[in-house]
Design a protein around this motif. Structure first.
Motif, PDB file in Angstrom:
ATOM      1  N   SER A  10      25.600 -36.717 -72.896  1.00 53.12           N
ATOM      2  CA  SER A  10      24.728 -36.657 -74.072  1.00 53.12           C
ATOM      3  C   SER A  10      25.515 -36.326 -75.328  1.00 53.12           C
ATOM      4  N   SER A  11      26.479 -35.426 -75.213  1.00 55.73           N
ATOM      5  CA  SER A  11      27.320 -35.075 -76.360  1.00 55.73           C
ATOM      6  C   SER A  11      28.096 -36.292 -76.855  1.00 55.73           C
ATOM      7  N   PHE A  12      28.667 -37.027 -75.936  1.00 56.26           N
ATOM      8  CA  PHE A  12      29.428 -38.227 -76.290  1.00 56.26           C
ATOM      9  C   PHE A  12      28.527 -39.243 -76.996  1.00 56.26           C
ATOM     10  N   ASN A  13      27.344 -39.490 -76.434  1.00 54.50           N
ATOM     11  CA  ASN A  13      26.416 -40.451 -77.045  1.00 54.50           C
ATOM     12  C   ASN A  13      25.987 -39.999 -78.435  1.00 54.50           C
ATOM     13  N   MET A  14      25.736 -38.701 -78.608  1.00 55.53           N
ATOM     14  CA  MET A  14      25.358 -38.190 -79.926  1.00 55.53           C
ATOM     15  C   MET A  14      26.496 -38.329 -80.927  1.00 55.53           C
ATOM     16  N   LEU A  15      27.718 -38.106 -80.481  1.00 53.91           N
ATOM     17  CA  LEU A  15      28.866 -38.272 -81.379  1.00 53.91           C
ATOM     18  C   LEU A  15      29.002 -39.716 -81.839  1.00 53.91           C
ATOM     19  N   ILE A  16      28.744 -40.658 -80.942  1.00 53.78           N
ATOM     20  CA  ILE A  16      28.821 -42.080 -81.283  1.00 53.78           C
ATOM     21  C   ILE A  16      27.720 -42.448 -82.279  1.00 53.78           C
ATOM     22  N   GLU A  17      26.495 -41.973 -82.028  1.00 53.68           N
ATOM     23  CA  GLU A  17      25.350 -42.327 -82.870  1.00 53.68           C
ATOM     24  C   GLU A  17      25.367 -41.629 -84.227  1.00 53.68           C
ATOM     25  N   PRO A  58      27.996 -38.590 -85.846  1.00 52.80           N
ATOM     26  CA  PRO A  58      29.012 -37.556 -85.611  1.00 52.80           C
ATOM     27  C   PRO A  58      28.570 -36.141 -85.999  1.00 52.80           C
ATOM     28  N   LEU A  59      27.866 -35.984 -87.109  1.00 56.06           N
ATOM     29  CA  LEU A  59      27.461 -34.643 -87.522  1.00 56.06           C
ATOM     30  C   LEU A  59      26.450 -34.053 -86.540  1.00 56.06           C
ATOM     31  N   THR A  60      25.452 -34.827 -86.157  1.00 56.04           N
ATOM     32  CA  THR A  60      24.454 -34.363 -85.191  1.00 56.04           C
ATOM     33  C   THR A  60      25.120 -34.038 -83.856  1.00 56.04           C
ATOM     34  N   GLY A  61      26.003 -34.906 -83.411  1.00 58.17           N
ATOM     35  CA  GLY A  61      26.716 -34.673 -82.160  1.00 58.17           C
ATOM     36  C   GLY A  61      27.548 -33.405 -82.208  1.00 58.17           C
ATOM     37  N   PHE A  62      28.256 -33.214 -83.304  1.00 58.61           N
ATOM     38  CA  PHE A  62      29.095 -32.026 -83.457  1.00 58.61           C
ATOM     39  C   PHE A  62      28.239 -30.762 -83.463  1.00 58.61           C
ATOM     40  N   LEU A  63      27.132 -30.782 -84.196  1.00 60.53           N
ATOM     41  CA  LEU A  63      26.250 -29.615 -84.236  1.00 60.53           C
ATOM     42  C   LEU A  63      25.640 -29.320 -82.868  1.00 60.53           C
ATOM     43  N   PHE A  64      25.281 -30.363 -82.137  1.00 61.66           N
ATOM     44  CA  PHE A  64      24.750 -30.193 -80.782  1.00 61.66           C
ATOM     45  C   PHE A  64      25.785 -29.517 -79.887  1.00 61.66           C
ATOM     46  N   ILE A  65      27.011 -30.004 -79.920  1.00 62.77           N
ATOM     47  CA  ILE A  65      28.069 -29.458 -79.061  1.00 62.77           C
ATOM     48  C   ILE A  65      28.347 -27.992 -79.400  1.00 62.77           C
ATOM     49  N   ILE A  66      28.493 -27.693 -80.678  1.00 67.14           N
ATOM     50  CA  ILE A  66      28.764 -26.317 -81.096  1.00 67.14           C
ATOM     51  C   ILE A  66      27.577 -25.409 -80.749  1.00 67.14           C
ATOM     52  N   GLY A  67      26.371 -25.875 -81.061  1.00 68.72           N
ATOM     53  CA  GLY A  67      25.174 -25.078 -80.787  1.00 68.72           C
ATOM     54  C   GLY A  67      24.983 -24.793 -79.308  1.00 68.72           C
ATOM     55  N   MET A  68      25.104 -25.816 -78.475  1.00 67.89           N
ATOM     56  CA  MET A  68      24.914 -25.655 -77.032  1.00 67.89           C
ATOM     57  C   MET A  68      25.982 -24.738 -76.446  1.00 67.89           C
TER      58      MET A  68
END
Length: 116
Positions: free
Chosen positions: A77-84, A86-96
């Motif tokens: 999920s992190s990888f897919n969010m980074l592709i779609e 990058p900011l949302t993916g990065f925030l998701f990874i850091i937050g989680m």
């Protein structure tokens, strides 16, 4: 052999619980719920088992919580969010990551208390 059976049975329960949560809240919600709650519970159990030895440690930690939490789905999920996005993916990874590590820390000290 008893250890293998404990991990197997605990793993079965953890996987079923994770799947049930995914059915109810979807993949994104499930990731937050299982990883943060699972980290908290693992912290609690590590604090508990540090004080008291138990033959059920493998059942609960490696088995049940090992399959309840889900690093592979989190990674995908992190990888897919980074592709779609990058900011949302990065925030998701850091937050989680911060939420899960904080939950493990809180769970451990909730049960274990401060070391003297």
């Amino acid at each position: 052999m008893q250890n293998v059976i404990q991990v197997f049975l605990g793993g079965t329960i953890g996987a079923i619980l994770r799947y049930a949560i995914q059915i109810v809240v979807g993949t994104f919600g499930m990731l937050w719920i299982v990883n943060v709650i699972g980290s908290f519970l693992l912290g609690c159990l590590n604090g508990y088992f540090e004080k008291k030895e138990s033959k059920l440690k493998l059942f609960f930690t490696t088995g049940m919580l090992g399959t309840f939490t889900t690093f592979s789905t989190y990674s995908e999920s992190s990888f897919n969010m980074l592709i779609e996005g990058p900011l949302t993916g990065f925030l998701f990874i850091i937050g989680m990551t911060l939420a899960s590590i904080s939950a493990a820390f809180l769970g451990y000290f909730f049960i274990r208390g401060k070391k003297q």
